[in-house]
Design an enzyme around this catalytic site. Structure first.
Site, PDB file in Angstrom:
ATOM      1  N   GLY A   1      14.167 -36.382  81.987  1.00 12.60           N
ATOM      2  CA  GLY A   1      13.233 -35.619  81.684  1.00 12.60           C
ATOM      3  C   GLY A   1      12.628 -34.572  82.502  1.00 12.60           C
ATOM      4  O   GLY A   1      11.907 -34.991  83.778  1.00 12.60           O
TER       5      GLY A   1
ATOM      6  N   ALA B   1      10.849 -31.891  82.571  1.00 12.10           N
ATOM      7  CA  ALA B   1       9.496 -31.167  82.787  1.00 12.10           C
ATOM      8  C   ALA B   1       8.787 -30.821  84.045  1.00 12.10           C
ATOM      9  O   ALA B   1       9.302 -31.530  84.957  1.00 12.10           O
ATOM     10  CB  ALA B   1       8.583 -31.695  81.398  1.00 12.10           C
TER      11      ALA B   1
ATOM     12  N   LYS C   1       8.202 -37.824  76.734  1.00 10.33           N
ATOM     13  CA  LYS C   1       7.073 -37.771  75.738  1.00 10.33           C
ATOM     14  C   LYS C   1       6.776 -39.161  75.114  1.00 10.33           C
ATOM     15  O   LYS C   1       7.753 -39.921  74.715  1.00 10.33           O
ATOM     16  CB  LYS C   1       7.202 -36.769  74.544  1.00 10.33           C
ATOM     17  N   ALA C   2       5.792 -39.600  75.281  1.00  7.57           N
ATOM     18  CA  ALA C   2       5.263 -41.125  74.916  1.00  7.57           C
ATOM     19  C   ALA C   2       5.561 -41.290  73.351  1.00  7.57           C
ATOM     20  O   ALA C   2       5.618 -40.196  72.561  1.00  7.57           O
ATOM     21  CB  ALA C   2       3.931 -41.553  75.102  1.00  7.57           C
TER      22      ALA C   2
ATOM     23  N   LYS D   1      -3.899 -47.709  83.778  1.00  8.96           N
ATOM     24  CA  LYS D   1      -3.712 -46.179  83.829  1.00  8.96           C
ATOM     25  C   LYS D   1      -4.715 -45.571  82.728  1.00  8.96           C
ATOM     26  O   LYS D   1      -5.350 -44.708  82.690  1.00  8.96           O
ATOM     27  CB  LYS D   1      -2.170 -45.776  83.603  1.00  8.96           C
TER      28      LYS D   1
ATOM     29  N   HIS E   1      -8.079 -45.977  83.668  1.00 12.89           N
ATOM     30  CA  HIS E   1      -8.244 -44.675  84.617  1.00 12.89           C
ATOM     31  C   HIS E   1      -8.573 -43.482  83.925  1.00 12.89           C
ATOM     32  O   HIS E   1      -9.513 -42.559  84.197  1.00 12.89           O
ATOM     33  CB  HIS E   1      -6.983 -44.768  85.519  1.00 12.89           C
TER      34      HIS E   1
ATOM     35  N   GLU F   1     -11.932 -41.283  83.950  1.00 14.95           N
ATOM     36  CA  GLU F   1     -11.649 -39.742  84.029  1.00 14.95           C
ATOM     37  C   GLU F   1     -12.328 -38.818  83.038  1.00 14.95           C
ATOM     38  O   GLU F   1     -13.218 -37.936  83.159  1.00 14.95           O
ATOM     39  CB  GLU F   1     -10.184 -39.404  83.980  1.00 14.95           C
ATOM     40  N   TYR F   2     -12.208 -39.513  81.680  1.00 15.89           N
ATOM     41  CA  TYR F   2     -13.209 -38.862  80.578  1.00 15.89           C
ATOM     42  C   TYR F   2     -14.678 -38.866  80.932  1.00 15.89           C
ATOM     43  O   TYR F   2     -15.261 -37.796  80.752  1.00 15.89           O
ATOM     44  CB  TYR F   2     -12.670 -39.309  79.270  1.00 15.89           C
TER      45      TYR F   2
END
Length: 483
Positions: free
Chosen positions: A10, A12, A76-77, A184, A187, A191-192
């Site tokens: 991947g 990207a 991508k998940a 995560k 986390h 963060e939001y």
């Protein structure tokens, strides 16, 4: 020819940057991308002359790796991860390791770990935080999955991650199956919350105090020198100073509709599943949802009435109050997030190191801040700490900050400025410190209409009672269950 230390699928921007990071730390990396042109472009461009091997099939990728093979997916998940696992498994040997570095949902990681292990291979689902810059210069890494995989991956992960002042790596083993991706996810939920709290401080300054972007820049620059010192305060400072081509602040030209990728929502759902009051992060998610209905809000603004914000008090004092409100609410956000991790650890059988998690978040990641050092100290002092608010340091901060916090919430309510996260945090704090809440009436209501029973203050816990409130309901009670 020497084989590569690790493979990465991947290419990207996050994948490319991680490869460059690994190579800079002395590792040879094989790369593969479904679109072959990306491999060629990377090998002939950024990776030219580096210890990076381009491969054009999964077979070629697998063949190029040292055993036990370590293959990291930065894709991508979702179903793409499952598809890639199915393609890799027949090519691998027992003991080889598949690593998912995407933002996968933790139940998927738990399922995949069990599945890959059933095929004789090992699996890691790791949180990677820090964005593009972190991937290149040192992210925070939160690996979980097959414990047997950690020793093989540890030298690479702890070399490429961020390190704090004393050299400690912002990466350590989190726990079994989905633990890494769960941490995560929390986390990202925090963060939001952090971002929403900063945005509320900004709105109070802009709409209530009438401050310019340059004036707000100066405030955030000052705040970044103290207890609020963090990556998000730092970038907010920089954003407020950034000018468009006409010399005006570009931030005021950005449409007020926020996007989201779902990790904050997952955190809220996990909290509901665990019965944990994650109110601040929930409000932060809903604030983004409210921002997204821009046209509806514009139409409502022409119809619905409220006070016109105007401030007549001591501006310097109110700015100090906003700082206190931001810091106190931030503590609540982390307290709620850590409570969620503690309860989930019991549910899923994880042995989480809470101080270690704070250390992992000290550097590299989006929520990195000096404040996280205090969280590590709190759990070092009391590994069984039930709630961060009960730690002596944080209790003292809340004692000192709450007067200003209350003034901010009161002023915002009176002036019609929405601060959902700061207000939710204060309500949680007051609810948590209240020995007797009105849930006794709520239980009476439930028993009245549904015979759901209740416990009594004058009887042992776990003993349930039912009242025939109307004289017609009888004495049969509903069975006990807790959602």
């Amino acid at each position: 020819m020497r084989k590569s230390d690790i493979g990465l699928i991947g290419l990207a921007v996050m994948g490319e940057n991680l490869v460059m990071n690994m190579e800079s730390k002395g590792f040879t990396v094989s790369v593969y991308n479904r679109t072959a042109e990306k491999v060629t472009r990377f090998i002939e461009g950024r990776a030219k002359g580096k210890n990076v091997v381009g491969t054009y099939s999964l077979e070629e990728l697998v063949a190029s790796l040292e055993t036990p093979r370590k293959i990291m997916m930065m894709i991508k998940a979702g179903s793409s991860v499952d598809d890639m696992i199915e393609k890799l498994l027949p090519l691998l040997s027992d003991g080889d390791i598949i690593i998912d570095g995407g933002n996968s949902h933790f139940p998927d990681t738990a399922r995949r770990t069990a599945y890959v292990e059933s095929k004789g291979k090992l699996y890691i689902g790791t949180g990677v935080s820090g964005g593009e810059e972190g991937a290149l210069k040192g992210p925070s890494l939160m690996p979980g999955g097959s414990p047997a995989a950690w020793e093989a991956v540890k030298p690479i992960f702890q070399a490429i991650c961020a390190h704090v002042e004393d050299g400690s790596p912002c990466c350590d083993w989190v726990g079994e199956n989905g633990a890494g991706h769960f941490v995560k996810m929390v986390h990202n939920g925090i963060e939001y919350g952090d971002m929403q709290l900063i945005c509320e401080a900004y709105q109070l300054m802009r709409d209530l105090l009438g401050m310019t972007a340059d004036e707000m820049h100066d405030v955030f620059a000052e705040w970044n020198k103290g207890e609020l010192d963090s990556y998000l305060i730092e970038i907010t400072r920089d954003i407020l100073a950034y000018k468009d081509t006409d010399g005006s602040p570009i931030v005021e030209k950005i449409l007020d509709t926020a996007g989201q990728k779902g990790t904050g929502k997952w955190t809220g759902i996990a909290a509901l599943d665990e019965g944990v009051p994650l109110t601040l992060i929930g409000e932060a998610v809903f604030a983004r949802c409210l921002s997204a209905i821009k046209e509806e809000r514009v139409a409502a603004s022409a119809v619905l009435t409220g006070p016109k914000a105007s401030f007549t008090g001591d501006k310097a004092q109110f700015l100090s109050d906003i700082r206190d409100a931001l810091y106190a609410a931030k503590i609540v956000s982390y307290a709620q997030g850590y409570t969620l991790m503690r309860d989930a650890a019991k549910t899923y059988g994880w042995n989480l190191n809470y101080g270690g998690i704070a250390l992992m978040w000290r550097g590299g990641c989006i929520i990195r801040s000096v404040f996280l050092g205090k969280i590590k100290e709190a759990f070092d002092n009391d590994p069984a700490l039930r709630n961060l608010l009960l730690d002596p340091y944080f209790k003292d901060v809340m004692d000192k900050a709450q007067a200003g916090w209350r003034r901010v919430c009161a002023a915002a309510a009176m002036q019609g400025v929405p601060i959902p996260a700061m207000s939710a945090a204060l309500n949680y704090y007051d609810g948590y410190r209240t020995a007797r809440l009105p849930a006794n009436l709520l239980q009476a209501q439930r028993d009245y209409f549904g015979a759901h029973t209740y416990e009594r203050v004058d009887a042992p816990r776990g003993q349930f009672f039912h009242t025939n409130w109307t004289g017609e309901g009888g004495n049969t009670a509903a069975s006990q269950y807790t959602v």
